[in-house]
Design an enzyme around this catalytic site. Structure first.
Site, short mmCIF file in Angstrom:
data_model
loop_
_atom_site.label_atom_id
_atom_site.label_comp_id
_atom_site.label_asym_id
_atom_site.label_seq_id
_atom_site.Cartn_x
_atom_site.Cartn_y
_atom_site.Cartn_z
N HIS A 142 27.18 46.37 50.77
CA HIS A 142 26.31 46.77 49.66
C HIS A 142 26.87 46.32 48.32
O HIS A 142 28.07 46.38 48.10
CB HIS A 142 26.17 48.29 49.67
CG HIS A 142 25.15 48.80 48.71
ND1 HIS A 142 23.80 48.61 48.91
CD2 HIS A 142 25.29 49.46 47.55
CE1 HIS A 142 23.14 49.15 47.89
NE2 HIS A 142 24.03 49.67 47.06
N ASP A 182 16.80 14.82 67.57
CA ASP A 182 15.41 14.70 67.18
C ASP A 182 14.60 13.79 68.09
O ASP A 182 13.37 13.93 68.17
CB ASP A 182 15.31 14.16 65.74
CG ASP A 182 15.80 15.15 64.71
OD1 ASP A 182 16.32 16.21 65.10
OD2 ASP A 182 15.67 14.86 63.51
N ARG A 198 -3.64 20.16 55.50
CA ARG A 198 -4.74 19.94 56.42
C ARG A 198 -5.16 21.23 57.10
O ARG A 198 -6.35 21.52 57.23
CB ARG A 198 -4.36 18.90 57.47
CG ARG A 198 -5.45 18.63 58.51
CD ARG A 198 -5.03 17.56 59.50
NE ARG A 198 -3.84 17.93 60.24
CZ ARG A 198 -3.83 18.65 61.36
NH1 ARG A 198 -4.98 19.07 61.87
NH2 ARG A 198 -2.72 18.95 61.98
N SER A 199 -4.20 22.01 57.54
CA SER A 199 -4.55 23.24 58.27
C SER A 199 -3.68 24.40 57.82
O SER A 199 -4.07 25.18 56.96
CB SER A 199 -4.47 23.02 59.78
OG SER A 199 -3.18 22.54 60.17
N GLU A 204 9.73 21.81 51.20
CA GLU A 204 11.04 21.78 50.55
C GLU A 204 11.05 20.77 49.40
O GLU A 204 11.56 21.06 48.31
CB GLU A 204 12.13 21.42 51.56
CG GLU A 204 12.47 22.55 52.52
CD GLU A 204 13.51 22.17 53.55
OE1 GLU A 204 14.18 23.09 54.06
OE2 GLU A 204 13.66 20.97 53.86
N GLY A 207 28.67 51.35 39.41
CA GLY A 207 29.41 50.61 40.43
C GLY A 207 28.72 49.33 40.84
O GLY A 207 28.57 48.40 40.05
N PRO A 247 25.25 47.69 38.63
CA PRO A 247 25.54 47.03 37.35
C PRO A 247 26.62 45.96 37.46
O PRO A 247 26.58 44.94 36.77
CB PRO A 247 25.98 48.19 36.45
CG PRO A 247 26.41 49.26 37.38
CD PRO A 247 25.52 49.13 38.58
N ARG A 294 7.28 13.75 62.13
CA ARG A 294 8.23 12.70 62.45
C ARG A 294 8.05 12.26 63.91
O ARG A 294 7.75 13.08 64.77
CB ARG A 294 9.68 13.18 62.21
CG ARG A 294 9.93 13.54 60.76
CD ARG A 294 11.33 14.06 60.56
NE ARG A 294 12.36 13.05 60.72
CZ ARG A 294 12.74 12.20 59.76
NH1 ARG A 294 12.16 12.24 58.57
NH2 ARG A 294 13.69 11.32 59.98
#
Length: 687
Positions: free
Chosen positions: A662, A524, A421-422, A404, A204, A207, A484
């Site tokens: 499912h 932003d 850097r960290s 990304e 079911g 597959p 930014r």
């Protein structure tokens, strides 16, 4: 007035007024309608007087009913004692229509508006876990005769080793029951047979999706890849007059697909058997037949007959395809088988614009590299229109933008290094960030950790980068993604007194309103605002509604879904684990977690070391979900719906009691059960 009624446990509401009063008639009418809809929960008792004077004589002067109600409700209820208009409404434990009895009053409701409010509350949907009639939603089980001291072989026998049966068996065993699963696969008419796990695993969902994925992969190769530049050569572009065309269909080996799918399924079959053994559930590969209500007759592959007894039995045998009912139907096979106050134009002409209100939404710009030769680096503002092949690339920074970019560049075949850097993905969940880094390393991305570029210099066509640890290397492209800043330097904000954060040039604001009341900031450019396009859109709409539409709805910046599109996609909403602990205290936080292998990855050997991951951060005292985190395919799609649930204040139980779709990776949240503090293995097992 009509005769009295017997006392009852239902809500009884009394409405008193004079017949020509519209407010009285309205209140009585609404209550009467509700009593017709809910006759077992509500009853109306009307006390109707012929005139206003008669009503006031009863309420205030002669009988002074209002004062008596106030005294009945304890120490003199001021609302009741002061009420002088029609209607006068109250609830009582009796339907007696005597206008003088105040002893049975349970609650003073008030006048018409108060009565309508009472009715609205009464008619609200019931709270979760109650039925529509307000009664508790409890399953009233009939006694089945089970006794802990029974003499049968098993407390519970489950017929059928499919998804339902296996889940039920392990849950029962966890609760202390002695459990057996009896599973036997009868061959299909075409002779197909399979192992433990039922229809879903064997013939079911599993597959089906694997082969569906094969079709998708082939479709991507034929229809998509050439149009994304994959596999396209200068010769083919010239031959097709500068256009790209679909690939011809690739050859496909059914035998190889089938073999790999079946090998995967066999692996699942084995895992299920191991899982049952570890959960102390007995697996019986036998065909069963009831003898009586406590006995099953079993037959094995060799025909040997035996019996199994039980106190309780659960039938979970699933179903089979219906055969064709026609001549020759036996020949058919089934699914079992197969943002400046001044404005300057382009010519340098200056003009002015005046306004009542101003909304600043200029966004941000990438922070440049602050080192010798830093001007040689490009930013994410440049990479998408770069007029040359980026070649070997150094991505500087560990922000989501850097990662990304590194991810998709590597995905199209470039040699990529990331200088960190960290830590990776500051502001995101630490555990998830670590897993993303490990995955990217597995994808062939090189990480130079705890270093920053100190010098960039041109060497021929290359850029030589010297790092803070003294090491150096040469690259074709250096991409800086170290953060930014607000694009506010030329806005002249100092002329109007708008406050900005000197560290990032972003504007400080509360409810999007700056230090100058008629100037607002969204997106932003607003300090502390998530740098996400939908956030800016939503905040902008909400602000406009407040300014011009009479709304008072503020923007909720906490439960915002976001996805980081790294090679291993990361979807998240709410608190990170560290944030939750800092906010609520470690003793108040529980973390449920799980590692899993997405089905789509299960046939590719190169993905063998890769895993998905999900976790729920929960308030231990209230069960409220504080944060959800997911690593795996289609992370944005998976997380979006959970964002709605989070805004509605979902509890962990709400998630685990949701039936999953499912087979999907999103359903892994619905099966979370292992906590970090338990120390148990968080690896998923089975379907």
């Amino acid at each position: 007035m009509t005769s009295a009624a017997a006392a009852t446990t239902k809500s009884i509401i009394h409405v008193a007024g004079y017949s020509s009063c519209g407010f009285y008639r309205r209140a009585a009418s609404v209550v009467a309608s509700l009593s017709l809809l809910f006759p077992h929960r509500l009853q109306l008792v009307q006390h109707e007087f012929t005139s206003r004077d008669e009503f006031r004589e009863w309420l205030i002067h002669g009988t002074n009913f209002r004062e008596r109600v106030g005294n009945t409700l304890g120490g003199g209820n001021l609302r009741a004692s002061a009420h002088s208009s029609s209607p006068f409404c109250w609830t009582s434990n009796t339907a007696d229509q005597s206008s003088n009895s105040a002893d049975s009053v349970l609650e003073f409701i008030g006048g018409c508006d108060d009565a309508l409010d009472w009715c609205r509350k009464f008619a609200q949907p019931p709270a979760p876990s109650t039925s529509t009639d307000g009664e508790a939603n409890i399953a009233e089980m009939v006694p089945d005769g089970h006794s802990p001291s029974h003499s049968y072989d098993y407390d519970l026998l489950i017929l059928g080793g499919g998804s339902g049966g296996l889940a039920a068996s392990k849950e029962a065993a966890k609760l202390g029951a002695k459990v057996a699963v009896l599973d036997y696969v009868k061959p299909s008419p075409a002779g197909s047979k399979w192992g433990l796990g039922g229809t879903c695993v064997n013939v079911g969902c599993i597959p089906k999706k694997l082969m569906h994925n094969a079709a998708l992969l082939n479709g991507n190769y034929v229809h998509d890849q050439p149009h994304y530049g994959i596999g396209v050569t200068p010769e083919s572009i010239e031959a097709n007059y500068g256009m790209t065309q679909d690939n011809t269909a690739a050859t496909h080996s059914w035998d190889m697909l089938k073999q790999n799918v079946q090998n995967h399924i066999r692996g699942l079959n084995f895992k299920y058997r191991v899982d049952l053994r570890e959960k102390e559930v007995t697996y019986l590969n036998l065909l069963g037949k009831f003898v009586d209500k406590n006995t099953i007759e079993t037959v094995d592959k060799k025909g040997n007959v035996d019996t199994v007894t039980f106190s309780r039995c659960m039938i979970a045998v699933g179903g089979r395809p219906t055969p064709l009912n026609c001549e020759g139907g036996e020949m058919a096979i089934s699914s079992d088988d197969i943002f400046s106050l001044d404005r300057e134009d382009k010519k340098g002409n200056v003009d002015t614009v005046t306004f009542s209100r101003c909304m600043v939404a200029v966004g941000g710009r990438p922070t440049p590299l602050n080192c010798e030769g830093g001007e040689m680096a490009i930013s994410s503002d440049d990479i998408f229109s770069l007029d040359r092949d980026p070649g070997k690339v150094l991505c500087v920074g560990a922000s989501y933008i850097s990662l990304e970019c590194a991810g998709f560049l590597r995905g199209i075949g470039k040699d990529v290094t990331v200088a960190v850097r960290s830590i990776l993905l500051r502001g995101f969940d630490r555990e998830c960030a670590k897993l993303i880094g490990e995955h990217m390393k597995d994808e062939g991305i090189v990480f130079r950790e705890e270093v920053v570029p100190t010098k960039l210099e041109k060497v021929g066509e290359k850029i030589k980068v010297t790092f803070s640890n003294g090491e150096s290397d040469e690259y074709d492209t250096v991409l800086a993604a170290i953060g930014r800043s607000g694009d506010t330097s030329k806005l002249g904000l100092e002329n109007v007194g708008v406050a900005v954060n000197p560290k990032n040039s972003k504007i400080s604001a509360k409810f999007e309103q700056t230090s100058v009341p008629n100037i607002y900031a969204i997106g932003d450019v607003m300090d502390g605002c998530p740098e996400l396009t939908p956030v800016a859109i939503h905040a902008g709409k909400a602000l406009s509604r407040r300014l011009f539409g009479g709304s008072n709805q503020a923007m909720d910046y906490r439960n915002i879904c976001t996805t980081v599109f790294t090679p291993l996609e990361y979807g998240t909403v709410g608190y990170s684990e560290d944030e939750a602990i800092a906010e609520f205290g470690e003793e108040s936080v529980t973390v449920y977690h799980k590692y899993f292998i997405p089905l789509e990855w299960s046939l590719s050997p190169s993905r063998g070391s890769h895993q998905g991951f999900c976790k729920a951060i929960v308030n231990k005292h209230t069960d409220k979900v504080l944060g959800l985190h997911y690593l795996g395919p289609n992370a944005g799609e998976v997380m979006q719906g959970f964002g709605t649930a989070m805004k509605l204040g979902c509890k962990f139980e709400d998630i685990t009691e949701t039936v999953g779709i499912h087979p999907t990776t999103a359903e892994e949240f619905t099966t979370l059960s292992i906590t970090k503090e338990s120390g148990e293995d968080a690896a998923a097992s089975g379907c």
